[in-house]
Design an enzyme around this catalytic site. Structure first.
Site, PDB file in Angstrom:
ATOM      1  N   CYS A 203       0.840  -1.194   0.000  1.00  0.00           N
ATOM      2  CA  CYS A 203       0.000   0.000   0.000  1.00  0.00           C
ATOM      3  C   CYS A 203       0.880   1.252   0.000  1.00  0.00           C
ATOM      4  O   CYS A 203       1.724   1.427   0.883  1.00  0.00           O
ATOM      5  CB  CYS A 203      -0.911  -0.002   1.220  1.00  0.00           C
ATOM      6  SG  CYS A 203      -1.767   1.566   1.474  1.00  0.00           S
TER       7      CYS A 203
ATOM      8  N   CYS B 250       0.626   3.372   3.196  1.00  0.00           N
ATOM      9  CA  CYS B 250       1.304   2.701   4.312  1.00  0.00           C
ATOM     10  C   CYS B 250       2.811   2.886   4.190  1.00  0.00           C
ATOM     11  O   CYS B 250       3.502   3.085   5.194  1.00  0.00           O
ATOM     12  CB  CYS B 250       0.945   1.218   4.359  1.00  0.00           C
ATOM     13  SG  CYS B 250      -0.669   0.880   5.097  1.00  0.00           S
TER      14      CYS B 250
ATOM     15  N   ASP C  65      -0.046  16.646  -2.130  1.00  0.00           N
ATOM     16  CA  ASP C  65      -0.378  15.730  -3.231  1.00  0.00           C
ATOM     17  C   ASP C  65       0.681  15.857  -4.328  1.00  0.00           C
ATOM     18  O   ASP C  65       1.117  16.959  -4.676  1.00  0.00           O
ATOM     19  CB  ASP C  65      -1.769  16.058  -3.786  1.00  0.00           C
ATOM     20  CG  ASP C  65      -2.322  14.926  -4.633  1.00  0.00           C
ATOM     21  OD1 ASP C  65      -3.272  14.260  -4.190  1.00  0.00           O
ATOM     22  OD2 ASP C  65      -1.777  14.692  -5.752  1.00  0.00           O
TER      23      ASP C  65
ATOM     24  N   HIS D  40      -4.201   1.579   8.314  1.00  0.00           N
ATOM     25  CA  HIS D  40      -4.671   1.183   6.986  1.00  0.00           C
ATOM     26  C   HIS D  40      -6.159   0.839   7.035  1.00  0.00           C
ATOM     27  O   HIS D  40      -6.566  -0.182   7.596  1.00  0.00           O
ATOM     28  CB  HIS D  40      -3.891  -0.026   6.449  1.00  0.00           C
ATOM     29  CG  HIS D  40      -4.339  -0.433   5.078  1.00  0.00           C
ATOM     30  ND1 HIS D  40      -3.816   0.130   3.933  1.00  0.00           N
ATOM     31  CD2 HIS D  40      -5.288  -1.310   4.674  1.00  0.00           C
ATOM     32  CE1 HIS D  40      -4.420  -0.391   2.873  1.00  0.00           C
ATOM     33  NE2 HIS D  40      -5.320  -1.279   3.300  1.00  0.00           N
TER      34      HIS D  40
ATOM     35  N   ASN E 114     -12.814  10.448  -1.840  1.00  0.00           N
ATOM     36  CA  ASN E 114     -13.367   9.658  -2.928  1.00  0.00           C
ATOM     37  C   ASN E 114     -13.476   8.199  -2.481  1.00  0.00           C
ATOM     38  O   ASN E 114     -12.530   7.664  -1.882  1.00  0.00           O
ATOM     39  CB  ASN E 114     -12.460   9.762  -4.152  1.00  0.00           C
ATOM     40  CG  ASN E 114     -12.294  11.199  -4.623  1.00  0.00           C
ATOM     41  OD1 ASN E 114     -13.252  11.973  -4.596  1.00  0.00           O
ATOM     42  ND2 ASN E 114     -11.094  11.568  -5.034  1.00  0.00           N
TER      43      ASN E 114
ATOM     44  N   GLY F 192     -14.092   7.780  -7.725  1.00  0.00           N
ATOM     45  CA  GLY F 192     -12.811   8.205  -8.296  1.00  0.00           C
ATOM     46  C   GLY F 192     -11.611   7.886  -7.427  1.00  0.00           C
ATOM     47  O   GLY F 192     -10.545   8.480  -7.601  1.00  0.00           O
TER      48      GLY F 192
ATOM     49  N   HIS G 210      -8.163   8.505   2.649  1.00  0.00           N
ATOM     50  CA  HIS G 210      -7.491   9.815   2.709  1.00  0.00           C
ATOM     51  C   HIS G 210      -8.482  10.887   2.331  1.00  0.00           C
ATOM     52  O   HIS G 210      -9.464  10.634   1.627  1.00  0.00           O
ATOM     53  CB  HIS G 210      -6.284   9.836   1.764  1.00  0.00           C
ATOM     54  CG  HIS G 210      -6.619   9.464   0.359  1.00  0.00           C
ATOM     55  ND1 HIS G 210      -6.773   8.153  -0.047  1.00  0.00           N
ATOM     56  CD2 HIS G 210      -6.874  10.220  -0.731  1.00  0.00           C
ATOM     57  CE1 HIS G 210      -7.089   8.114  -1.320  1.00  0.00           C
ATOM     58  NE2 HIS G 210      -7.169   9.368  -1.766  1.00  0.00           N
TER      59      HIS G 210
ATOM     60  N   HIS H 281      -8.772  14.758   0.742  1.00  0.00           N
ATOM     61  CA  HIS H 281      -8.137  15.845   0.013  1.00  0.00           C
ATOM     62  C   HIS H 281      -8.518  17.167   0.671  1.00  0.00           C
ATOM     63  O   HIS H 281      -9.707  17.421   0.911  1.00  0.00           O
ATOM     64  CB  HIS H 281      -8.630  15.871  -1.443  1.00  0.00           C
ATOM     65  CG  HIS H 281      -8.318  14.630  -2.225  1.00  0.00           C
ATOM     66  ND1 HIS H 281      -7.298  14.553  -3.144  1.00  0.00           N
ATOM     67  CD2 HIS H 281      -8.900  13.391  -2.221  1.00  0.00           C
ATOM     68  CE1 HIS H 281      -7.263  13.352  -3.684  1.00  0.00           C
ATOM     69  NE2 HIS H 281      -8.223  12.617  -3.141  1.00  0.00           N
TER      70      HIS H 281
END
Ligand code: 5GP
Ligand code: ZN
Length: 114
Positions: free
Chosen positions: A4, A7, A30, A46, A87, A93, A100, A102
């Site tokens: 991941c 991770c 990002d 996770h 998302n 998406g 997470h 944004h």
């Protein structure tokens, strides 16, 4: 999760520009920003998607928004405003399957999203 991406970033095995870390949540820039400010607020734990959240995660997820509030204040875009978005799965998406959020700022956001 050994395969991941987030991770690996959490563990420091993949580099990222970290702007916050309280041991439970961290925030990074990002890699492909879509706004002048584009951060990702990520739990170290996770959890794949919003669909995998459990009641025990409520405090953690609440803290995401407090973290967004604090970053916005610290970076000075709390007056102009910002967007926090997560998302979920294919139609949402989602491309990285470690939950997470944004945090987008620095330009007016349109609505509805595409
Ligand atoms: P999603 O599409 O899952 O909602 O968001 C994943 C985000 O992770 C995307 O905005 C993408 O640009 C970002 N991303 C993908 N790989 C990396 C990386 O290696 N480092 C950083 N900092 N961001 C990444
Ligand atoms: Zn993960």
């Amino acid at each position: 999760m050994s395969d991941c991406l987030f991770c690996k970033i959490s563990a420091g095995d993949v580099p990222a520009e970290k702007v916050h870390d309280d041991g439970e949540l961290f925030a990074i820039k990002d890699i492909n920003p879509t706004a002048p400010v584009h951060l990702l607020i990520i739990p170290h734990k996770h959890i794949e998607t919003i669909a995998d959240l459990e009641a025990a995660h409520a405090e953690l997820i609440g803290k995401v928004y407090l973290t967004a509030r604090d970053i916005a204040r610290d970076e000075g875009f709390d007056e102009d405003g910002y967007r926090v978005v997560a998302n979920c799965k294919r139609d949402g998406g989602q491309t990285v399957f470690h939950i997470h959020f944004h945090l987008l700022a620095g330009r007016p956001m349109s609505w509805p999203p595409g």
